[in-house]
Design a protein around this motif. Sequence first.
Motif, PDB file in Angstrom:
ATOM      1  N   ARG A 133       0.962  -1.651  -0.153  1.00 47.28           N
ATOM      2  CA  ARG A 133      -0.133  -0.197   0.462  1.00 47.28           C
ATOM      3  C   ARG A 133       0.909   1.836   0.364  1.00 47.28           C
ATOM      4  O   ARG A 133       1.805   1.332   1.119  1.00 47.28           O
ATOM      5  CB  ARG A 133      -0.949   0.076   1.041  1.00 47.28           C
ATOM      6  CG  ARG A 133      -1.985   1.385   1.633  1.00 47.28           C
ATOM      7  CD  ARG A 133      -2.269   1.179   2.663  1.00 47.28           C
ATOM      8  NE  ARG A 133      -3.048   0.412   2.894  1.00 47.28           N
ATOM      9  CZ  ARG A 133      -5.351   0.409   2.059  1.00 47.28           C
ATOM     10  NH1 ARG A 133      -5.192   1.131   1.302  1.00 47.28           N
ATOM     11  NH2 ARG A 133      -5.879  -1.096   2.415  1.00 47.28           N
ATOM     12  N   LEU A 152       2.306   4.705   0.525  1.00 44.39           N
ATOM     13  CA  LEU A 152       1.904   5.690   2.192  1.00 44.39           C
ATOM     14  C   LEU A 152       2.444   7.116   1.485  1.00 44.39           C
ATOM     15  O   LEU A 152       2.611   7.618   0.401  1.00 44.39           O
ATOM     16  CB  LEU A 152       3.301   5.007   2.624  1.00 44.39           C
ATOM     17  CG  LEU A 152       3.487   3.790   3.092  1.00 44.39           C
ATOM     18  CD1 LEU A 152       4.716   3.928   4.275  1.00 44.39           C
ATOM     19  CD2 LEU A 152       1.781   3.873   4.461  1.00 44.39           C
ATOM     20  N   GLU A 173      -5.455   5.220  -2.836  1.00 52.00           N
ATOM     21  CA  GLU A 173      -5.587   3.695  -2.150  1.00 52.00           C
ATOM     22  C   GLU A 173      -3.996   4.218  -1.199  1.00 52.00           C
ATOM     23  O   GLU A 173      -4.076   2.764  -0.281  1.00 52.00           O
ATOM     24  CB  GLU A 173      -4.901   2.662  -3.625  1.00 52.00           C
ATOM     25  CG  GLU A 173      -3.472   3.292  -4.069  1.00 52.00           C
ATOM     26  CD  GLU A 173      -3.574   3.818  -4.608  1.00 52.00           C
ATOM     27  OE1 GLU A 173      -3.413   3.557  -6.256  1.00 52.00           O
ATOM     28  OE2 GLU A 173      -4.843   4.170  -6.015  1.00 52.00           O
ATOM     29  N   SER A 174      -3.523   4.749  -0.759  1.00 53.71           N
ATOM     30  CA  SER A 174      -2.883   5.274   0.831  1.00 53.71           C
ATOM     31  C   SER A 174      -3.547   5.013   1.738  1.00 53.71           C
ATOM     32  O   SER A 174      -3.951   5.561   1.901  1.00 53.71           O
ATOM     33  CB  SER A 174      -2.447   6.406   0.084  1.00 53.71           C
ATOM     34  OG  SER A 174      -1.343   6.442  -1.541  1.00 53.71           O
ATOM     35  N   ALA A 175      -2.123   5.136   2.600  1.00 50.02           N
ATOM     36  CA  ALA A 175      -2.632   5.774   4.088  1.00 50.02           C
ATOM     37  C   ALA A 175      -1.977   6.333   4.081  1.00 50.02           C
ATOM     38  O   ALA A 175      -0.260   7.027   3.549  1.00 50.02           O
ATOM     39  CB  ALA A 175      -1.947   4.184   5.549  1.00 50.02           C
ATOM     40  N   ILE A 185     -11.029   9.828   3.035  1.00 51.75           N
ATOM     41  CA  ILE A 185     -10.282   9.099   2.956  1.00 51.75           C
ATOM     42  C   ILE A 185     -10.755   8.507   4.477  1.00 51.75           C
ATOM     43  O   ILE A 185     -11.153   8.574   4.741  1.00 51.75           O
ATOM     44  CB  ILE A 185      -9.003   9.200   3.469  1.00 51.75           C
ATOM     45  CG1 ILE A 185      -8.401  10.606   2.059  1.00 51.75           C
ATOM     46  CG2 ILE A 185      -8.083   8.259   3.862  1.00 51.75           C
ATOM     47  CD1 ILE A 185      -8.121   9.501   1.089  1.00 51.75           C
ATOM     48  N   ASP A 186     -10.851   7.199   4.136  1.00 49.56           N
ATOM     49  CA  ASP A 186     -11.296   6.225   5.352  1.00 49.56           C
ATOM     50  C   ASP A 186     -10.293   6.957   6.729  1.00 49.56           C
ATOM     51  O   ASP A 186      -9.140   6.349   6.152  1.00 49.56           O
ATOM     52  CB  ASP A 186     -11.682   5.225   4.951  1.00 49.56           C
ATOM     53  CG  ASP A 186     -12.389   4.312   6.565  1.00 49.56           C
ATOM     54  OD1 ASP A 186     -11.637   3.432   7.513  1.00 49.56           O
ATOM     55  OD2 ASP A 186     -13.311   4.376   6.256  1.00 49.56           O
ATOM     56  N   SER A 208     -10.118   4.609   9.030  1.00 46.10           N
ATOM     57  CA  SER A 208      -8.988   3.678   9.545  1.00 46.10           C
ATOM     58  C   SER A 208      -7.649   3.836   8.653  1.00 46.10           C
ATOM     59  O   SER A 208      -6.764   3.436   9.227  1.00 46.10           O
ATOM     60  CB  SER A 208      -9.429   2.549   9.012  1.00 46.10           C
ATOM     61  OG  SER A 208      -9.613   2.643   7.277  1.00 46.10           O
ATOM     62  N   ARG A 209      -7.386   4.165   7.611  1.00 42.19           N
ATOM     63  CA  ARG A 209      -6.388   4.798   6.632  1.00 42.19           C
ATOM     64  C   ARG A 209      -5.535   6.344   7.242  1.00 42.19           C
ATOM     65  O   ARG A 209      -4.601   6.910   6.581  1.00 42.19           O
ATOM     66  CB  ARG A 209      -6.894   4.755   5.259  1.00 42.19           C
ATOM     67  CG  ARG A 209      -7.316   3.201   4.706  1.00 42.19           C
ATOM     68  CD  ARG A 209      -6.985   3.298   3.500  1.00 42.19           C
ATOM     69  NE  ARG A 209      -8.312   3.860   2.604  1.00 42.19           N
ATOM     70  CZ  ARG A 209      -7.939   5.166   1.632  1.00 42.19           C
ATOM     71  NH1 ARG A 209      -6.549   5.433   1.361  1.00 42.19           N
ATOM     72  NH2 ARG A 209      -8.853   5.387   0.850  1.00 42.19           N
ATOM     73  N   ARG A 217      -3.089   7.423  10.506  1.00 42.83           N
ATOM     74  CA  ARG A 217      -2.539   7.870  10.838  1.00 42.83           C
ATOM     75  C   ARG A 217      -2.093   9.210  12.008  1.00 42.83           C
ATOM     76  O   ARG A 217      -0.945  10.073  11.125  1.00 42.83           O
ATOM     77  CB  ARG A 217      -1.091   7.225  11.579  1.00 42.83           C
ATOM     78  CG  ARG A 217      -0.760   6.601  12.311  1.00 42.83           C
ATOM     79  CD  ARG A 217      -1.448   6.146  13.689  1.00 42.83           C
ATOM     80  NE  ARG A 217       0.038   6.113  15.147  1.00 42.83           N
ATOM     81  CZ  ARG A 217       0.724   5.228  15.079  1.00 42.83           C
ATOM     82  NH1 ARG A 217       1.078   4.556  14.623  1.00 42.83           N
ATOM     83  NH2 ARG A 217       1.776   5.717  16.420  1.00 42.83           N
TER      84      ARG A 217
END
Length: 239
Positions: free
Chosen positions: A107, A109, A202-204, A226-227, A229-230, A232
């Motif tokens: 994934r 970043l 599709e990134s975190a 962006i969800d 959960s992705r 931080r």
Amino acid sequence: MPSTSRLLDRREIAGELMTFRLERPAGYEFRAGQFCFLELPDLGFQGDRGLRRHLSLASSPTETDLLFGTRKSQSAFKQTLAALPLGSPITIEEPRGSLALPEDPSRPLVFLAGGIGITPFRSLLRYAADSDTSHRVTLFYSNRRPEETLFLEDLLEIARGHDTLRVLATMTRMGESSEPWDGLTGRLTAATIREHCPEWPESAFYLAGPPAMVETLEAVLQELGIDPSRIRPERFTGY
């Protein structure tokens, strides 16, 4: 167990910021992205919070010394750090924190940093470059002026040598700068991310900086849909 280190180097940046290097004690191991507590010797500066603080490690585990960056203030800790003679002993505790590169590099970043929030990302990028982890990382780094941007040339050099790592710095107050700049300008927005990071859907996302800036960046990611959960977030408070 705490270890004893020594102050090797200290540099001031634009009067407000400071970087410093410590000797890495024998056997001191840490992961990229972690932080640790430091305790300084008493030089007579007074403050309610004492001389023990936690700071993010800006260095990578692949490097010889321990690198830190911080914003100066009138706290006893910061005043002591600014006045401490080179070679002085500093107590360093075991590393802590769970911020890290994911084990699965598939994934992409996106790192979003403002000001002093760059410190853990410098650690992560340096580690990814030195260890050839194959993580695909885009760093957006927002500051007011080039002359008060921590690790700017270092980060750009890291990215130049690795196709999977990108550093995009943006300056918000170039009208107050005495240095040339041909990079991005203006605040970091959803449009900036869409334009310069094709992999954003599709990134975190990792966020770091002062609380107000992190909140602003969270709103940008909300605009992008962006969800959570992705995402931080790491909030850096000053003292």
